[in-house]
Every structure is written in C-alpha cells, then in structure tokens.
Write a protein that holds these residues in place. Structure first.
Motif, short mmCIF file in Angstrom:
data_model
loop_
_atom_site.label_atom_id
_atom_site.label_comp_id
_atom_site.label_asym_id
_atom_site.label_seq_id
_atom_site.Cartn_x
_atom_site.Cartn_y
_atom_site.Cartn_z
N UNK A 90 109.89 55.54 -22.59
CA UNK A 90 111.34 55.38 -22.62
C UNK A 90 111.75 54.15 -23.44
N UNK A 91 111.02 53.06 -23.33
CA UNK A 91 111.31 51.88 -24.14
C UNK A 91 111.15 52.20 -25.63
N UNK A 92 110.21 53.08 -25.94
CA UNK A 92 110.04 53.52 -27.32
C UNK A 92 111.25 54.34 -27.77
N UNK A 93 111.72 55.22 -26.90
CA UNK A 93 112.92 56.01 -27.20
C UNK A 93 114.12 55.11 -27.42
N UNK A 94 114.25 54.07 -26.61
CA UNK A 94 115.38 53.16 -26.75
C UNK A 94 115.33 52.39 -28.06
N UNK A 95 114.14 52.05 -28.52
CA UNK A 95 114.03 51.36 -29.81
C UNK A 95 114.41 52.32 -30.94
N UNK A 96 114.05 53.58 -30.82
CA UNK A 96 114.43 54.59 -31.82
C UNK A 96 115.95 54.76 -31.84
N UNK B 142 103.88 50.66 -28.63
CA UNK B 142 104.13 49.25 -28.97
C UNK B 142 104.20 49.06 -30.49
N UNK B 143 103.29 49.70 -31.20
CA UNK B 143 103.30 49.62 -32.67
C UNK B 143 104.60 50.22 -33.22
N UNK B 144 105.02 51.35 -32.65
CA UNK B 144 106.26 52.00 -33.09
C UNK B 144 107.45 51.08 -32.87
N UNK B 145 107.50 50.42 -31.71
CA UNK B 145 108.61 49.52 -31.42
C UNK B 145 108.62 48.33 -32.38
N UNK B 146 107.45 47.78 -32.67
CA UNK B 146 107.36 46.65 -33.60
C UNK B 146 107.87 47.06 -34.98
N UNK C 159 109.92 49.58 -35.78
CA UNK C 159 111.36 49.84 -35.78
C UNK C 159 112.17 48.56 -35.78
N UNK C 160 111.70 47.54 -35.06
CA UNK C 160 112.45 46.29 -35.02
C UNK C 160 112.30 45.48 -36.30
N UNK C 161 111.22 45.68 -37.02
CA UNK C 161 111.12 45.08 -38.35
C UNK C 161 112.16 45.70 -39.28
N UNK C 162 112.27 47.02 -39.24
CA UNK C 162 113.27 47.72 -40.05
C UNK C 162 114.69 47.34 -39.62
N UNK C 163 114.90 47.21 -38.30
CA UNK C 163 116.20 46.80 -37.79
C UNK C 163 116.56 45.40 -38.29
N UNK C 164 115.57 44.50 -38.30
CA UNK C 164 115.81 43.13 -38.76
C UNK C 164 116.26 43.12 -40.22
N UNK C 165 115.61 43.92 -41.05
CA UNK C 165 116.00 44.00 -42.46
C UNK C 165 117.42 44.54 -42.59
N UNK C 166 117.75 45.53 -41.75
CA UNK C 166 119.09 46.11 -41.81
C UNK C 166 120.15 45.11 -41.36
N UNK C 167 119.84 44.31 -40.33
CA UNK C 167 120.79 43.31 -39.85
C UNK C 167 121.03 42.24 -40.90
N UNK C 168 119.98 41.83 -41.60
CA UNK C 168 120.12 40.82 -42.65
C UNK C 168 121.07 41.30 -43.75
N UNK D 242 111.13 44.48 -23.65
CA UNK D 242 109.91 45.02 -24.25
C UNK D 242 108.81 43.98 -24.29
N UNK D 243 109.15 42.75 -24.71
CA UNK D 243 108.15 41.68 -24.80
C UNK D 243 107.56 41.35 -23.43
N UNK D 244 108.43 41.29 -22.41
CA UNK D 244 107.95 41.00 -21.05
C UNK D 244 107.06 42.12 -20.53
N UNK D 245 107.53 43.35 -20.70
CA UNK D 245 106.83 44.51 -20.14
C UNK D 245 105.51 44.77 -20.84
#
Length: 319
Positions: free
Chosen positions: A114-120, A211-215, A217-226, A248-251
């Motif tokens: 579910x955390x993976x789905x939320x990152x997507x 976990x790899x998928x979430x990492x 996606x958040x790299x791509x999200x970071x580029x988009x936010x910039x 995600x980091x805690x879990x």
C-alpha cells in the motif's frame, strides 16, 4: 522430520520485556496511551475521509485504507503485549500464536504494497497532473486497494502453512512480546531451513522491490518539484509528499533492520526495541502526520466538530 503437523506444545510462554520490574507500570501506561491514541487517531481519519465529500480523492482514500491496516496490526498485537508487560510474561495458545503471526505478517506485507501504491499516486499527481484524474479513476483505485490485501495475505498464508506443518516438541518459551517468525522457528524440533529460505525469497517482492520502487518514484518527484516555477507550488507539492516519505522511512527502515539484517542473539533486547517502532510508533505516526500537517483534514475536523476555523483564502489541495 516425521510427517504431519504433530504439535506437542499447546501453549507458548511470552517473556516480553523481562527484568523490568521497576518500569513495567510506566511501560504499560505509556504503551496503553499510545495504543488509545492510535485507535482514536486512525478511526478519526477513516471517519472524516468517509463523511467529508471534499476528501473523496485518491490520496485520502489510500490514507484511510492505511489507517485500517494500522488498526488491524495494532489491535492484533498491543492488547496481548500489555498483558505480557504487566504480568512480566504471559502465555498464549499455540493456535492463537499462529493466528497472531499470520495477521501481523499479512497486514505488514499488505502495508508495504500500500505504501508503494501511495508513492505511485503521488508520482502521478505531481509528475503528470493533467492526466491524474483520468488515470487514477475509481476502477484503478479499487484495484490498487484490493491487490495489496490479496497479495499480502496470500504470501503470508504460504509461510504460515509451512510453519504449521513443522513439529513443535518444546521448549515453549519465546523471548519476545509477540509471535514473530524467527522466535517461532526457534521452538521447532524440525528442519526449518526450507521455511527460512522461503521467507527470504518472499522478502524480495514484499520489502526490497517496493522500497526500490518508492525510492525511484521520489527521485522523479524531486526532479518534478524542482521544475515548478513558483515557490508556493513547490511548497504545496513537497507538503503532499513529505508526510508519506516520513512514514516510509520509519516503516521500511525498521523492517529492513529487523528482517533483512537481523541482530545476533545477544542483541534480542535491541531487536525488541526496534520492533516497537513499526508496531507501536508507526501506527501512531499515520494519524499525526496526516492530520496535524494536512490542511484539508484539519478543515474537515473544524467543520464536523464545530471548532472555529481561521479563514484561509487558499483553496484546499485536490492532489
């Protein structure tokens, strides 16, 4: 190994946090308070998301589903854990122990998906906002909600059946506060190598790949936010992702440290403390970070609980 599931022990002794005579009352009331806060907070999120039409968006739908996972996981373990603490050890039937293990593992596995789905979902909302609503339609939402449950519970069922087929001749003492896989396997007088191999193999699609998928996606999200031109836009986009990223980091941090890089026997107390992070702390983090830091949920709480609301000209985020 003789055939059949010839279980000779009928109950298991949970030691919990032994040798804490002076702290047992403090720990009991601390964990009880956290558990009550977890119940109230997650039930509140589920209720608010259900009754407020402004929160009928994919992001809040998945947040309320996450709250249901947290309620299931906490209620499965914490009440018995409190009994173990206050009594400085307690017994649990073998069947109840296996049931606790199954529910805990299934909900944990499902929550990883579910955390993976939320990152997507956050990736689509920020990196492809113009097509977000058309892509994340009701059918896709229901599929993304259903499959984490199904896959998580089916994978756990395979491991549970393998464990149940083992022989348990004694001893019947688990040096933990709940029935986890490794302590249960330590009680078996059968060859447990096959179960351990299966558990490691399943950890790849359950923990590592998500976990790899979430990492990524958040790299791509970071580029988009910039690339967002306005500071307000960047702040809003970062706000919608930071809460999920903290959880995600805690879990995943605690799961990886406990199950992929397990501690040695002489560090069992450390392992118990680390386990508390995803059993006690993570379920409480969910309502905290998604309510105190979320303007839409705060606005809904003001509306339904008749709390005076400070006017805010900015529109609620519909991401």
């Amino acid at each position: 190994m003789n055939g059949g599931n010839q279980t000779r022990i009928s109950e298991i002794q949970l030691l919990g946090f032994h040798n804490i005579h002076n702290l047992k009352n403090v720990l009991f009331f601390l964990f009880l308070s956290i558990y009550i806060g977890t119940l109230i907070g997650n039930l509140l999120i589920i209720s608010i998301v259900t009754i407020d039409r402004c929160l009928h968006t994919p992001m809040y739908f998945f947040i309320s589903l996450l709250s249901s996972f947290e309620l299931l996981s906490s209620t499965n373990i914490v009440p018995k854990m409190l009994s173990v603490i206050i009594r400085e050890g307690d017994t649990i039937s073998f069947t109840a122990c296996m049931t606790q293990f199954y529910i805990f593992s299934a909900s944990t596995n499902s929550e990883c998906f579910l955390l993976t789905v939320m990152s997507y979902d956050r990736y689509l909302a920020i990196c492809n906002p113009l097509r977000y609503i058309s892509i994340m339609d009701l059918r896709l939402q229901l599929n993304l909600a259903f499959w984490p449950w199904l896959i998580g519970f089916l994978i756990t069922l395979i491991i549970t059946v393998l464990v149940y087929k083992l022989q348990f001749c004694g001893p019947n003492v688990i040096d933990h506060f709940f029935c986890d896989l490794s302590p249960i396997l330590d009680l078996s007088c059968s060859d447990t190598s096959m179960v351990k191999v299966q558990a490691v193999l399943f950890s790849v699609p359950v923990i590592v790949l998500p976990f790899i998928f979430i990492v990524v996606t958040y790299i791509l999200i970071s580029f988009a936010i910039i690339k967002i031109s306005t500071g307000i836009g960047r702040k809003k986009a970062f706000s919608t992702c930071s809460s999920h990223l903290v959880l995600v980091c805690t879990y995943y941090g605690t799961l990886i440290s406990v199950y992929l890089f397990p501690l040695k026997d002489n560090s069992k107390n450390v392992s118990k403390v680390v386990s508390l992070l995803y059993i006690i702390v993570a379920p409480l983090l969910n309502p905290i970070i998604y309510s105190l830091r979320n303007h839409d949920i705060i606005a809904a709480l003001h509306k339904y609980f008749s709390i005076p609301k400070v006017r805010n000209k900015s529109k609620p985020s519909r991401l």
